[in-house]
Design a protein around this motif. Structure first.
Motif, short mmCIF file in Angstrom:
data_model
loop_
_atom_site.label_atom_id
_atom_site.label_comp_id
_atom_site.label_asym_id
_atom_site.label_seq_id
_atom_site.Cartn_x
_atom_site.Cartn_y
_atom_site.Cartn_z
N ALA A 185 0.83 -1.20 0.00
CA ALA A 185 0.00 0.00 0.00
C ALA A 185 0.87 1.26 0.00
O ALA A 185 0.58 2.23 -0.70
CB ALA A 185 -0.93 -0.01 1.21
N ALA A 186 1.94 1.25 0.79
CA ALA A 186 2.82 2.41 0.86
C ALA A 186 3.55 2.63 -0.46
O ALA A 186 3.69 3.78 -0.92
CB ALA A 186 3.83 2.23 1.99
N LEU A 187 4.01 1.56 -1.08
CA LEU A 187 4.69 1.69 -2.37
C LEU A 187 3.74 2.26 -3.42
O LEU A 187 4.11 3.15 -4.20
CB LEU A 187 5.23 0.33 -2.82
CG LEU A 187 5.96 0.31 -4.17
CD1 LEU A 187 7.16 1.25 -4.14
CD2 LEU A 187 6.41 -1.11 -4.51
N SER A 188 2.51 1.77 -3.44
CA SER A 188 1.52 2.29 -4.37
C SER A 188 1.24 3.76 -4.11
O SER A 188 1.14 4.57 -5.03
CB SER A 188 0.23 1.47 -4.27
OG SER A 188 -0.77 1.97 -5.13
N ALA A 189 1.13 4.14 -2.82
CA ALA A 189 0.87 5.54 -2.46
C ALA A 189 2.00 6.44 -2.94
O ALA A 189 1.75 7.58 -3.38
CB ALA A 189 0.69 5.66 -0.96
N SER A 190 3.22 5.96 -2.85
CA SER A 190 4.37 6.79 -3.23
C SER A 190 4.39 7.12 -4.72
O SER A 190 5.08 8.05 -5.14
CB SER A 190 5.68 6.08 -2.84
OG SER A 190 5.95 4.99 -3.71
N ARG A 191 3.63 6.35 -5.51
CA ARG A 191 3.58 6.56 -6.95
C ARG A 191 2.27 7.18 -7.42
O ARG A 191 2.05 7.34 -8.62
CB ARG A 191 3.80 5.20 -7.66
CG ARG A 191 5.15 4.58 -7.33
CD ARG A 191 5.26 3.16 -7.84
NE ARG A 191 6.59 2.60 -7.58
CZ ARG A 191 6.94 1.34 -7.85
NH1 ARG A 191 6.05 0.50 -8.40
NH2 ARG A 191 8.16 0.91 -7.59
N PHE A 192 1.41 7.55 -6.47
CA PHE A 192 0.08 8.04 -6.78
C PHE A 192 0.08 9.56 -6.61
O PHE A 192 0.27 10.06 -5.50
CB PHE A 192 -0.94 7.39 -5.85
CG PHE A 192 -2.37 7.71 -6.15
CD1 PHE A 192 -2.89 7.54 -7.42
CD2 PHE A 192 -3.22 8.17 -5.14
CE1 PHE A 192 -4.21 7.84 -7.69
CE2 PHE A 192 -4.55 8.46 -5.40
CZ PHE A 192 -5.05 8.29 -6.69
N PRO A 193 -0.12 10.34 -7.68
CA PRO A 193 0.03 11.80 -7.59
C PRO A 193 -0.76 12.46 -6.46
O PRO A 193 -0.20 13.31 -5.75
CB PRO A 193 -0.42 12.28 -8.98
CG PRO A 193 -0.09 11.13 -9.89
CD PRO A 193 -0.37 9.90 -9.07
N PRO A 194 -2.05 12.15 -6.23
CA PRO A 194 -2.75 12.84 -5.14
C PRO A 194 -2.13 12.59 -3.77
O PRO A 194 -2.12 13.50 -2.91
CB PRO A 194 -4.17 12.25 -5.21
CG PRO A 194 -4.34 11.87 -6.64
CD PRO A 194 -2.99 11.35 -7.04
N MET A 195 -1.58 11.40 -3.53
CA MET A 195 -0.98 11.13 -2.23
C MET A 195 0.41 11.75 -2.12
O MET A 195 0.82 12.16 -1.03
CB MET A 195 -0.96 9.63 -1.97
CG MET A 195 -2.36 9.04 -1.91
SD MET A 195 -2.46 7.36 -1.27
CE MET A 195 -2.35 7.70 0.50
N ARG A 196 1.11 11.87 -3.22
CA ARG A 196 2.36 12.63 -3.22
C ARG A 196 2.08 14.10 -2.93
O ARG A 196 2.82 14.77 -2.21
CB ARG A 196 3.07 12.48 -4.56
CG ARG A 196 3.75 11.13 -4.75
CD ARG A 196 4.29 10.95 -6.17
NE ARG A 196 4.96 12.12 -6.69
CZ ARG A 196 6.21 12.49 -6.38
NH1 ARG A 196 6.93 11.75 -5.53
NH2 ARG A 196 6.74 13.57 -6.92
#
Length: 461
Positions: A185-196
């Protein structure tokens, strides 16, 4: 809901698989899958009680600053799959901003989201003042009936952090909690523009006390990291955003914090009001998980036709975090450790627990004093306490003002006790309210040891 079904919410951390679940439910002819409504509203989702129709509509329709940046992402070819408004109509929102419900929620319900938005405005503005939860239920039910469905399920990404507000405003609500391996989940978040974007905004708040979306002074700009200075409002350099590096462990820590706090809220609800579903289990064997989901939402919902449509939409998604460089992988695992401990407690409990390889199992028999002495040694070891075990009294509180053990430490202690004694203390979820001191924990262990040693069956068994 008007049909007697309680409010239904899907909650989870960011990037946990809830979008997949929402889109699968949208295939059911009786379910209105309300997607990302609370996420789109952000901090303005819960205005003060009571609220009248015009005030509620202002909260529902006021453009949010982060959506302006989303529009820039789209113009630069950065796709956000959850952003569903037709791309051909986005130009008219460039100056004034896009109403939140048009970003994700209404385009999932209608091919004419603008028309539905206007009809919803007329309905909401006419509402008399009432509790916020009751008003939202009216809005959700209106949308449900408008699209010809019978019951609604709201799902917003990262909504596990909204549980305090959801529980307060919807006291009889039921929750589907979907969770995923925190490292993935964290790896996916790190690549997701809104969460960045959210991560960068938190850096702004830490450095200058303002969000990414607020106007800043020249002095504020000088206090920001150089690579983030091109992002200050009112301008936003998308290319500079793409270049900003955010450590992966940051996203692991965010996931872990969300999981620890959210799980504590869910644990405080009656068991029949919470369904835990693991994302990886749905991918591996979707049919039983989806049947459980539908039974939880409403046992009367037809299953077979929906499963025929939904099952082909479930796609394999192999984990990617194991392929990270070793240093990055180790840092990610460390940042997720507390949340992963909580996540383990949501898994089915084992019927038997073996001592870890290399450990000597407890050999003190059923003597209560021997059990309590061993428990004190476990406490000192797990909590890394610099005191002799015998200094802990039998009745010293384990929580609050005593040893001040937190939820994660408590789960770790229970697992260690089970391994050491070779017993199962809890058949299902670990209930930390069942033991408050060494005395009560010892009684739990003694009872579990008695169960393990008693003969199976009996006369005629």
């Amino acid at each position: 809901m008007s049909n007697g079904t309680p409010p239904l919410f899907i909650v989870g951390t960011g990037r946990c698989g809830s979008t997949m679940l929402s889109r699968l439910l949208a295939q059911h002819p009786d379910v209105a899958s309300l997607s990302e409504l609370y996420t789109s509203l952000g901090a303005g989702a819960f205005p003060q009680d009571p609220v009248d129709g015009p005030t509620l509509w202002e909260a529902l329709s006021r453009p949010r600053p982060h959506h302006r940046i989303w529009l820039q992402f789209v113009e630069h070819g950065i796709e956000i799959d959850e952003f569903r408004y037709p791309r051909t109509g986005l130009g008219r929102f460039r100056e004034g901003g896009i109403p939140p419900l048009l970003t994700m929620t209404l385009p999932e319900l209608s091919d004419d989201p603008d028309g539905l938005h206007e009809q919803l405005r007329l309905f909401v503005e006419a509402l008399p003042a009432d509790r916020l939860g009751a008003q939202y239920c009216r809005v959700f039910q209106w949308l449900t009936e408008r699209v010809g469905r019978r019951l609604w399920v709201e799902r917003s990404g990262g909504s596990i952090g909204m549980l305090p507000a959801l529980v307060r405003h919807f006291p009889d609500a039921r929750f589907v909690h979907i969770y995923r391996d925190g490292r993935e989940a964290a790896l996916s978040a790190s690549r997701f523009p809104p969460m960045r974007l959210m991560a960068i905004s938190r850096v702004f708040e830490t450095r200058i006390g303002k969000t990414l979306f607020a106007p800043v002074s020249p002095a504020d700009v000088r206090r920001l990291p150089p690579e983030m200075r091109p992002l200050v409002a009112p301008g936003f350099d998308v290319d500079a955003f793409q270049r900003v590096q955010i450590p992966l462990k940051y996203f692991g820590s965010v996931w872990s914090t969300q999981m620890v706090h959210g799980a504590a809220w869910l644990a405080g609800l009656p068991r029949e009001r919470v369904l835990n579903l693991r994302y990886e289990s749905i991918l591996a064997d979707p049919e039983p998980a989806l049947r459980r989901l539908l039974r939880f939402l409403d046992p009367g919902l037809p299953q077979e036709a929906w499963l025929a449509r939904a099952l082909p939409l479930v796609r394999a998604n192999p984990p990617k975090w194991p392929s990270l460089p070793p240093d990055e992988r180790d840092a990610l695992e460390a940042s997720c450790a507390r949340g992963m401990t909580v996540l383990e407690n949501m898994e089915p409990r084992p019927r038997a627990v073996e001592p870890r390889s290399g450990d000597e199992s407890y050999q003190g028999g059923h003597d209560p004093e021997s059990i309590r002495a061993e428990l004190k040694r476990i406490l000192v070891r797990v909590l890394e306490m610099d005191i002799p075990p015998e200094q802990i009294r039998h009745t010293d509180p384990l929580f609050m003002h005593g040893l001040a053990i937190d939820e994660v430490e408590a789960l770790t202690i229970v697992r260690e006790v089970e391994r050491r004694f070779g017993v199962v203390l809890f058949e299902e979820r670990i209930d930390t309210s069942a033991f408050g001191d060494v005395l009560s924990l010892g009684q739990l262990v003694a009872s579990a040891m008695a169960r393990e040693s008693s003969p199976v069956g009996g006369p005629g068994g």
